[in-house]
Design a protein around this motif. Structure first.
Motif, PDB file in Angstrom:
ATOM      1  N   ASN A   1       1.140  -1.268   0.359  1.00 15.67           N
ATOM      2  CA  ASN A   1       0.273  -0.124   0.032  1.00 15.67           C
ATOM      3  C   ASN A   1       0.114   1.684   0.206  1.00 15.67           C
ATOM      4  OD1 ASN A   1       0.889  -0.433   2.634  1.00 15.67           O
ATOM      5  ND2 ASN A   1      -1.051  -0.515   3.746  1.00 15.67           N
ATOM      6  N   LYS A   2       2.291   0.715  -0.511  1.00 18.64           N
ATOM      7  CA  LYS A   2       3.006   2.323  -0.792  1.00 18.64           C
ATOM      8  C   LYS A   2       3.702   2.284  -2.379  1.00 18.64           C
ATOM      9  CE  LYS A   2       4.082   2.658   3.804  1.00 18.64           C
ATOM     10  NZ  LYS A   2       5.505   3.306   5.112  1.00 18.64           N
ATOM     11  N   ILE A   3       4.701   3.102  -2.298  1.00 11.80           N
ATOM     12  CA  ILE A   3       4.727   2.750  -3.697  1.00 11.80           C
ATOM     13  C   ILE A   3       4.614   2.269  -5.137  1.00 11.80           C
ATOM     14  CG2 ILE A   3       7.518   2.354  -4.607  1.00 11.80           C
ATOM     15  CD1 ILE A   3       8.723   3.338  -1.783  1.00 11.80           C
ATOM     16  N   ASP A   4       4.366   1.441  -4.634  1.00 11.77           N
ATOM     17  CA  ASP A   4       3.469   0.739  -6.465  1.00 11.77           C
ATOM     18  C   ASP A   4       2.683  -0.169  -5.997  1.00 11.77           C
ATOM     19  OD1 ASP A   4       5.136  -1.506  -5.466  1.00 11.77           O
ATOM     20  OD2 ASP A   4       6.899  -0.646  -6.932  1.00 11.77           O
ATOM     21  N   ASP A   5       2.396  -1.011  -6.879  1.00  9.22           N
ATOM     22  CA  ASP A   5       1.505  -1.747  -6.596  1.00  9.22           C
ATOM     23  C   ASP A   5       2.144  -3.442  -7.229  1.00  9.22           C
ATOM     24  OD1 ASP A   5      -1.051  -0.363  -6.163  1.00  9.22           O
ATOM     25  OD2 ASP A   5      -0.164   0.696  -7.443  1.00  9.22           O
ATOM     26  N   THR A   6       3.150  -3.535  -6.984  1.00 11.61           N
ATOM     27  CA  THR A   6       3.928  -4.413  -7.679  1.00 11.61           C
ATOM     28  C   THR A   6       2.993  -5.664  -5.873  1.00 11.61           C
ATOM     29  OG1 THR A   6       5.650  -3.449  -8.441  1.00 11.61           O
ATOM     30  CG2 THR A   6       6.109  -5.898  -7.329  1.00 11.61           C
ATOM     31  N   ILE A   7       3.717  -6.319  -6.877  1.00 10.84           N
ATOM     32  CA  ILE A   7       2.560  -8.224  -5.594  1.00 10.84           C
ATOM     33  C   ILE A   7       4.642  -8.826  -5.428  1.00 10.84           C
ATOM     34  CG2 ILE A   7       2.204 -10.101  -5.030  1.00 10.84           C
ATOM     35  CD1 ILE A   7       0.062  -9.250  -6.716  1.00 10.84           C
ATOM     36  N   ARG A   8       4.861  -9.275  -4.232  1.00 12.84           N
ATOM     37  CA  ARG A   8       5.533  -9.566  -3.331  1.00 12.84           C
ATOM     38  C   ARG A   8       5.793 -10.740  -3.009  1.00 12.84           C
ATOM     39  NH1 ARG A   8       6.000  -4.381  -3.570  1.00 12.84           N
ATOM     40  NH2 ARG A   8       7.883  -3.240  -4.423  1.00 12.84           N
ATOM     41  N   TYR A   9       7.022 -12.155  -3.481  1.00 11.82           N
ATOM     42  CA  TYR A   9       7.264 -13.305  -2.668  1.00 11.82           C
ATOM     43  C   TYR A   9       7.609 -13.030  -1.455  1.00 11.82           C
ATOM     44  CZ  TYR A   9       7.154 -18.254  -3.135  1.00 11.82           C
ATOM     45  OH  TYR A   9       7.476 -19.471  -3.507  1.00 11.82           O
TER      46      TYR A   9
END
Length: 266
Positions: free
Chosen positions: A36-44
């Protein structure tokens, strides 16, 4: 049911990117999560050593749905950018992309063969995972309710029911094969349009949701009757509610978390 409050075992920070939706994967101690900050990339992320394994860039607005396949390393995400993306944990590249006419919520069915997309708070589309590029094999149009938006969609464990949650004061229970609305559940507080998580019990027989005043409401899925209101001493809206898939326990959370165990009345 009685509630007990536990202490956290470990705390992992995601201060740079923030954290919103979190889902366990099938590998031990790993999760995928949206930011919910900086970008909308999903992280593993590996919880074992708090290191990122992979990034999944693609969405350009907030991710509102994240669903892990129950059978393999596939997962799907829905976003305010009006797309649903299909991913494989082993690759950073998007495996499939669906452009939709409105904001989606999405979820896999319990066998991981199909997924459902709720679009624009008025229709549910069912896709076959092996041929999703051919479009949905079924579309169910529901009566549009302008007072609220859909915030979640879940299948029951037996695959026969779909539960649609909203940011208003009502849930809808659909027949997963015909799309008919079987019940609408209300009578819980949600005046501030909070995203409250609803869940099925693992036996598919009951539906539960938290409320703005911290209580948990329970309905019988078949009859539609409310069977209990549980007080977990929550101080704020219960935004998360998830059942243990194997045992008769569940967790509910506002800013604090309660674990629930069944009690046998005298």
């Amino acid at each position: 049911m009685s509630g007990l409050v536990d202490r956290p075992k470990r705390t992992l920070y995601s201060k740079k990117y923030g954290v919103d939706l979190i889902r366990y994967t099938h590998a031990a101690n790993t999760v995928v999560y949206s930011s919910n900050k900086i970008d909308d990339t999903i992280r593993y992320l590996s919880l074992h050593d708090n290191k990122y394994i992979r990034y999944f860039p693609g969405h350009n607005k907030r991710v509102t749905s994240l669903s892990m396949s129950p059978v393999d390393d596939t997962f799907i995400s829905g976003s305010l950018d009006k797309t649903i993306r299909l991913w494989d944990l082993r690759s950073p590249n998007c495996q499939g992309l669906m452009h939709l006419q409105g904001k989606p919520v999405c979820s896999f069915d319990p066998e991981g063969l199909i997924f459902a997309a709720g679009v624009n708070s008025e229709m549910v589309k069912l896709y076959d995972l092996r041929s999703f590029d051919k479009g949905p094999f079924a579309t169910f149009k529901l009566q549009y309710d302008r007072t609220c938006e859909w915030t979640g969609l879940k299948f029951s464990n037996d695959g026969k029911l779909i539960l649609v949650s909203t940011n208003g004061g009502a849930l809808r229970l659909l027949d997963a094969f015909k799309g008919a609305v079987m019940h609408s559940f209300g009578g819980y507080n949600n005046s501030k349009a909070v995203t409250l998580e609803a869940s099925f019990t693992p036996d598919s027989q009951f539906i539960m949701i938290g409320s703005e005043d911290g209580k948990v409401h329970v309905w019988n899925a078949e009859s539609g009757m409310k069977v209990a209101v549980l007080d977990g001493k929550h101080t704020g809206p219960v935004t998360c509610l998830q059942f243990n898939p194997k045992f008769m326990t569940f967790a509910s959370a506002c800013s604090n978390m309660a674990f629930w165990l069944p009690t046998i009345d005298d």
